[in-house]
Write an enzyme that holds these catalytic residues in place. Structure first.
Site, short mmCIF file in Angstrom:
data_model
loop_
_atom_site.label_atom_id
_atom_site.label_comp_id
_atom_site.label_asym_id
_atom_site.label_seq_id
_atom_site.Cartn_x
_atom_site.Cartn_y
_atom_site.Cartn_z
N LEU A 184 38.19 49.13 64.60
CA LEU A 184 38.49 49.44 63.07
C LEU A 184 40.10 49.06 62.68
O LEU A 184 39.92 48.72 61.48
CB LEU A 184 38.02 50.75 62.71
CG LEU A 184 36.51 51.05 63.17
CD1 LEU A 184 36.15 52.66 62.22
CD2 LEU A 184 35.65 50.12 62.46
N MET A 317 42.37 59.51 75.26
CA MET A 317 43.53 58.36 75.68
C MET A 317 44.28 58.04 74.54
O MET A 317 44.01 57.30 73.59
CB MET A 317 42.78 57.17 76.08
CG MET A 317 42.14 57.28 77.30
SD MET A 317 41.29 55.70 77.82
CE MET A 317 41.25 55.98 79.79
N HIS A 443 52.58 71.17 44.71
CA HIS A 443 51.86 70.59 43.82
C HIS A 443 52.53 69.48 43.17
O HIS A 443 53.78 69.59 42.90
CB HIS A 443 51.27 71.45 42.77
CG HIS A 443 50.46 70.92 41.61
ND1 HIS A 443 49.23 70.21 41.73
CD2 HIS A 443 50.90 70.50 40.27
CE1 HIS A 443 48.79 69.83 40.81
NE2 HIS A 443 49.73 69.74 39.85
#
Ligand code: FAD
Ligand code: NAI
Length: 464
Positions: A184, A317, A443
């Site tokens: 990916l 791993m 925030h």
């Protein structure tokens, strides 16, 4: 006769080995580290974490400039790719990091024994024709690419992650075998740079180790960005020619085969422990059924004075897991109480958005029959995420039904890999969901979604 004697010899200078060597030296042990590569740093710094992240970052910037900056009112001209410059950035980052380890070795007076180590006795290794003796020898030899029958890696047309970090040009069609971390991440790099990318995965889901909901949403989001998936499919053969590769695919549970043409194929179906050439047979070090070096809870092998850490032993791993083990072992050897908390090791997939996880997945909790509560909060409801145009994803907090203790946190979203740090910290301190919910979060930050998900465990999120 030995050419030199040490308290500790570490075999391998990856994140397990080099960190262990530094900690040993800090604790006053006379330390050497053997490395056969030209540069220190192991898989991680040379051909793993660091170059892949350099390419992920660079390709993300390219895609951002090409496709996303306009939405912020930032006008850019035609965006071009300079692959040579991108590769030079990657190479420069690798050089700085591997050189950094060399500097740290000098600073800590660690001898780098250049060459490949082989045991000649349980307290002796041979390196480049010389013998070195040590009270303790630590194997941190890492891992190698797992092979697949019928798909021979030539690092030309059929590449491992190492070849995928240095393709000569952007492929038209890259087929990735394996929908895990490497598939990916490297698939994302080349898709962003302009390749069509097809991921062929044996199972019926990507990222099998991650929480199922994260896997599902990640596939959806990566799919929207253009990555194609062929799940529950196996590759039974690959024929490489000068121009490309012809793959034979079959449904995993049997059925008619099909062919798929690619100009490059990346094989990324996992990694295997690296134990060949170390002479382990000569001293009788035992391996487990998967070829990993067997160790007890203190990293000791069955041979007195011989230890092992990192990818070559059981466990995820991951570089930071190897590092933690290196530190814990060094401290134990120096008479302290080294310890690794395997319940709180985060995992991060550095795609866009990122996927990050610590602790148990819902699937694991169900399998264990553990009663749990779940709280979720989507980034669509987070102000900062909206400001960043990064509303894909969510945070999920899993907590024990009775005690409220956090059992796992799973995040998909921009900067999930950074956000998971507070979650690992919370788990390390044995926090309850209530503890996170009552911690003041600045925030507007993405981390407020972690607080909101913790509030949601008790059914009281504020912003949804
Ligand atoms: P290694 O880093 O593999 O180092 C072992 C070293 O030992 C090697 O340099 C080898 O040359 C040397 N060696 C072996 N045998 C001998 C011998 N006989 N004599 C002398 N030297 C020897 N993990 C993460 O946590 N985050 C990531 O983002 C990430 N990205 C990755 C990306 C890719 C493409 C790959 C392939 C891996 C990635 N990993 C990542 C995994 C990470 O690289 C490994 O978990 C980590 O490197 C393991 O560290 P180690 O010290 O056990 O072994
Ligand atoms: P992986 O274990 O992450 O993924 C391998 C994938 O291949 C799995 O989804 C598996 O089901 C699939 N697979 C197995 N056999 C197959 C077959 N025959 N055909 C098709 N699919 C098959 O392994 P990957 O991606 O090779 O990475 C190796 C390891 O390196 C990772 O497990 C991780 O530990 C580490 N890594 C970590 C990164 C990070 O922390 N961001 C990045 C890259 C690697």
């Amino acid at each position: 006769m030995s050419d030199a004697t040490y308290d500790v010899i570490v075999i391998g200078s990856g994140p397990g080995g080099y960190v262990c060597a530094i900690r040993c030296a800090q604790l006053g042990l006379k330390t050497a580290c053997v490395e056969g590569r030209e540069t220190l740093g192991g898989t991680c710094l040379n051909v793993g974490c660091i170059p892949s992240k350099a390419m992920l970052y660079a390709s993300e910037k390219y895609e951002e400039a090409r496709d996303h900056l306009g939405a912020f009112g930032v006008k850019v001209g035609k965006v071009d790719l300079d692959l040579k410059a991108l590769m030079a950035h990657k190479d420069g980052v690798v050089k700085a990091n591997t050189g950094g380890v060399e500097f740290l070795f000098k600073k800590n007076k660690i001898d780098w024994l250049k060459g490949w180590a082989k045991f000649t006795a349980k307290d002796m290794v041979e390196v480049a024709g010389k013998s070195y003796k040590a009270k303790n020898i630590i194997i941190a030899s890492g891992s190698d690419v797992a092979p697949l029958k019928g798909v021979e890696v030539d690092e030309d047309r059929i590449v491992s992650s190492t070849g995928a970090l240095a393709l000569p040009g952007v492929p038209k069609h890259l087929v990735v075998i394996g929908g895990g971390y490497i598939g990916l991440e490297m698939g994302s790099v080349w898709r962003r740079l302009g390749a069509e990318v097809t991921v062929v995965e044996f199972l019926d889901r990507i990222l099998p180790g991650m929480d199922g909901e994260i896997s599902k949403q990640m596939q959806r989001t990566l799919g929207k960005s253009g990555m194609k998936f062929k799940l529950a499919t196996k590759v039974t053969g690959a024929k490489a020619s000068k121009k490309g590769v012809s793959l034979t695919l079959e449904p995993a549970r049997g059925g008619d085969s099909e062919t798929l043409e690619a100009d490059y194929v990346l094989l990324a179906i996992g990694r295997k422990p690296r134990t060949e050439g170390l002479g382990l047979e000569a001293i009788g070090v035992e391996l487990d059924e998967r070829g990993r070096i067997k160790t007890d809870g203190h990293f000791a092998t069955n041979v007195d004075g011989v230890y092992a850490i990192g990818d070559v032993i059981v466990g995820p791993m991951l570089a930071h897991k190897a590092e933690e083990e290196g530190v814990a072992l060094a401290e134990s050897l120096a008479g302290q109480k080294g310890h690794v908390n395997y319940e709180a090791i985060p995992g991060v997939v550095y795609t866009w958005p990122e996927a990050a996880s610590v602790g148990k997945t819902e699937e694991q909790l169900k399998e264990e029959g553990r009663e749990y509560k779940s709280g979720k909060f989507p980034f669509t409801a987070n102000g900062r995420a909206r400001a960043m145009n990064a509303t894909d994803g969510f945070v999920k907090v899993l907590a024990d039904k009775k005690t409220d203790r956090v059992l796992g946190i799973h995040i998909m979203g921009a900067e999930a890999g950074t956000m998971i740090a507070e979650c690992a910290m919370a788990m390390e301190f044995g926090a309850s969901a209530e503890d996170i919910a009552r911690t003041c979060h600045a925030h507007p930050t993405l981390n407020e979604a972690v607080k909101e998900a913790a509030l949601a465990v008790d059914g009281r999120p504020l912003h949804i």
